[in-house]
Design a protein around this motif. Structure first.
Motif, short mmCIF file in Angstrom:
data_model
loop_
_atom_site.label_atom_id
_atom_site.label_comp_id
_atom_site.label_asym_id
_atom_site.label_seq_id
_atom_site.Cartn_x
_atom_site.Cartn_y
_atom_site.Cartn_z
N CYS A 1 0.86 -1.18 0.00
CA CYS A 1 0.00 0.00 0.00
C CYS A 1 0.90 1.23 0.00
O CYS A 1 1.79 1.36 0.86
N MET B 1 -7.50 0.62 -5.89
CA MET B 1 -7.17 -0.82 -5.89
C MET B 1 -7.52 -1.33 -7.28
O MET B 1 -8.10 -0.60 -8.09
N HIS C 1 -5.75 -7.10 -3.57
CA HIS C 1 -5.42 -5.74 -3.15
C HIS C 1 -6.58 -5.06 -2.46
O HIS C 1 -6.40 -4.34 -1.47
N LEU D 1 -6.22 -4.06 1.38
CA LEU D 1 -6.38 -2.65 1.74
C LEU D 1 -7.48 -2.50 2.78
O LEU D 1 -7.33 -1.80 3.80
N TYR E 1 -2.78 3.94 -2.92
CA TYR E 1 -3.29 2.74 -3.61
C TYR E 1 -2.66 1.48 -3.03
O TYR E 1 -1.66 1.52 -2.33
N CYS E 2 -3.30 0.38 -3.37
CA CYS E 2 -2.74 -0.94 -3.06
C CYS E 2 -2.63 -1.69 -4.38
O CYS E 2 -3.61 -1.85 -5.10
N ASN F 1 4.51 -0.11 -6.91
CA ASN F 1 4.85 0.59 -5.66
C ASN F 1 6.28 1.12 -5.72
O ASN F 1 6.55 2.26 -5.35
#
Length: 461
Positions: A125, A174, A181, A185, A236-237, A243
Motif C-alpha cells: 500500500c 485498488m 489488493h 487494503l 493505492y494498493c 509501488n
C-alpha cells in the motif's frame, strides 16, 4: 505484443504412464497422454507475478510439454476474465478471488477453476508524499531515524479525518473489486479503525462505499503511479513494480507490504474455465507441469535466478518497466522511503512453502472477505464455504502434475509436500495477520465473528 512459440513436439515430453484423472467439479477420467489441444493463448496483466508464465515460455517448459503457447498482455482484470470465459483465451494469470467470484456469480457468472497458485505475497500500500509527510510525524523511529514497521492504518486515520474536515474525500485505488489488493487494503484499514465500506449487490450497489470513511475505487495497475501523481487518488494498493515505481519517481511512499497485513496466502492463480478443464484434461495437467517447473526455478538456490527473471520480464511485451525497479522487490529487498531499503526475502514467493499448491484454505479466506464486505450479502453455512472451495480449487490436478514431474526425474520428490498426509485446509506454513486474529478454514463463520468491522452471522444491509 503477442508472443508465439511454435516448435515440434518434444519426444522427451511423452507421458508413458496411464493415470486416472479425477476433477472434483464432476467425475472426469482421462489418460494423461498427448495434449488434446496444443495451440494455446494465455492472458496476463503487467505485474511481476506473471513471471511463472514468462519463465515457462522462455525456458521452454511449455515446449517440453508439447504446448505451443502465445502470451498476451490484457488491458485490465475484467477484460482478462471475460476473454477466458468467452474462450478467446485458454487460461490466464488471475487474481485468486476471480475464479471464486465468477463461480458464485459475483460479477460475470461462470464456473472457473484453478489448479495452480502463481505466488504468495507481492503487494504493498502506497500513499502520496503529502499524506506520507503527515503520517511520518506520528510514527515511532528506530535508532537510525527510520520508521518502525509495520505501520498500522491508525496512523492514516487522522489524515483521512483532516481531509474530510476540509471537505475533500480521501480516495484510494485498488485494482478490482475481488482483488487481493482490495481485501488487503480493507483489512489494513479496518484493523486501524478505518471503515472501508460495504458492497450491497442485492440492492444494485457495487460501489463498495456504503458506510465508508474513505472512497476506494478501481484503477488498472500500470496506471496507479500516474493516477497518484495527478492527485486523482491519495494512495493505492497494488502489486509490483508499481509501488517501487512510486519511490523511483519520488511521488509516493509504500507504507506497508501485504506480507505485514496477512502473509503467505495465495496471491494470483492460473485460471481456466471448468468446461475447458474437462474438455482438455491432459493439456491442463501439462500446463500445470510447466508452471510448477517455472515456480521451482524462480525460488531455486535461495532466489539465485531472480535477477535473470527480472531482466526477462522487463521487456515491453511482459511488464515493461526498468529492470532496476522490478529487481528491487524480485531479488529479496523492498524500498520504502527513498534510500530506506530493507531485506524482504519473502516479498515474492513462488514455490517454497508449497506456495504453488492450491489449498482450499486460501479459497475459503477469500470467500470470508467477500462475505465480510458484503459481496456475499447473506449468511452462508460453513459447508457452503468448503463446498465452493472444492468446486474451484483443484489440488488433485496439481498433485498429478507434480507426481509426473517426479516420475520423469524433472524435479526431486522432496521438493513437494507429502500429498498423502497434506491437509488441504491448513497449509503447513506460517500465516499471520496484522490484527492477530487467527484464521481457521474449517470454521469460516466463527472466524468472521471476531471482527469489529464487517458483516457476520445473519447481518444483511
Amino acid at each position: 505484443m503477442t508472443l508465439n512459440f511454435r516448435v515440434f513436439r518434444s519426444t522427451g515430453a511423452a507421458l508413458g504412464g496411464v493415470m486416472a484423472l479425477s476433477l472434483c467439479m464432476s467425475p472426469v477420467f482421462a489418460e494423461v497422454g498427448w495434449p488434446e489441444k496444443d495451440d494455446l493463448r494465455f492472458g496476463f496483466i503487467k505485474l511481476t507475478d506473471m513471471v511463472p508464465l514468462a519463465v515457462a515460455y522462455e525456458r521452454g517448459y511449455f515446449m517440453d510439454e508439447g504446448l505451443f503457447v502465445e502470451l498476451e498482455a490484457q488491458a485490465n482484470w475484467r477484460v482478462l476474465l471475460d476473454r477466458v470465459i468467452a474462450g478467446d483465451l485458454d487460461g490466464a494469470h488471475m487474481l485468486s478471488g476471480q475464479p471464486l467470484a465468477a463461480t458464485i456469480g459475483y460479477g460475470t457468472e461462470a464456473h472457473v477453476v484453478t489448479a495452480f497458485t502463481m505466488d504468495l505475497n507481492g503487494n504493498a500500500c502506497t500513499v502520496g508524499n503529502d499524506v506520507w509527510a503527515r503520517m511520518r510525524d506520528t510514527l515511532a523511529l528506530d535508532d537510525d531515524g527510520l520508521p518502525v514497521h509495520p505501520i498500522g492504518a491508525d496512523h492514516l486515520a487522522p489524515v483521512i479525518e483532516a481531509y474530510n474536515d476540509d471537505g475533500e474525500q480521501f480516495r484510494l485505488g485498488m485494482v478490482f473489486p475481488v482483488s487481493t489488493h482490495n481485501y488487503e487494503l480493507r483489512y489494513w484499514l479496518a484493523a486501524g479503525g478505518v471503515h472501508p465500506g460495504f458492497y450491497a449487490p442485492h440492492r444494485g450497489d457495487t460501489s463498495g462505499t456504503l458506510d465508508a470513511d474513505v472512497q476506494i475505487s478501481v484503477t488498472p495497475p500500470p496506471q496507479m503511479p500516474s493516477t497518484l501523481e495527478s492527485g486523482t487518488i491519495h494512495g493505492y494498493c497494488v502489486g509490483e513494480p508499481w509501488n517501487q515505481q512510486a519511490v523511483f519517481r519520488d511521488i509516493g511512499v509504500p507504507v506497508i507490504t501485504d506480507y505485514d497485513i496477512r502473509n503467505n496466502v495465495s496471491e494470483k492463480v492460473f485460471g481456466v474455465t471448468a468446461e475447458w478443464a474437462e474438455r482438455y484434461p491432459n493439456t491442463h495437467i501439462r500446463v500445470v507441469k510447466a508452471l510448477i517447473r517455472a515456480s521451482y526455478w524462480l525460488d531455486a538456490d535461495n532466489n539465485a535466478n531472480r535477477q535473470e527473471a527480472a531482466e526477462m520480464i522487463a521487456a515491453s511485451h511482459y511488464v515493461g518497466a526498468d529492470v532496476e525497479v522490478i529487481a528491487n522487490s524480485m531479488t529479496g529487498v523492498f524500498e520504502f522511503e527513498k534510500g530506506d531499503v530493507r531485506e524482504a526475502p519473502d516479498f515474492n514467493v513462488f514455490f517454497r512453502y508449497n506456495a504453488s499448491y492450491p489449498y482450499y484454505a486460501d479459497a475459503i479466506w477469500y470467500l470470508t472477505q467477500m462475505r465480510r464486505w458484503g459481496q456475499i450479502p447473506e449468511a452462508r453455512s460453513d459447508d457452503w464455504y468448503m463446498d465452493t472451495a472444492r468446486k474451484v480449487f483443484l489440488p488433485e490436478v496439481y498433485e498429478l502434475a507434480a507426481r509426473e514431474l517426479v516420475r520423469e526425474g524433472l524435479l526431486p520428490a522432496d521438493a513437494f509436500a507429502d500429498f498423502d498426509s497434506l491437509d488441504r485446509y491448513a497449509p503447513d506454513r506460517e500465516t499471520r495477520f496484522i490484527d492477530g486474529i487467527p484464521f481457521d478454514a474449517r470454521n469460516p463463520n466463527a472466524y468472521l465473528e471476531q471482527f469489529d468491522i464487517g458483516l457476520k452471522g445473519d447481518d444483511r444491509l
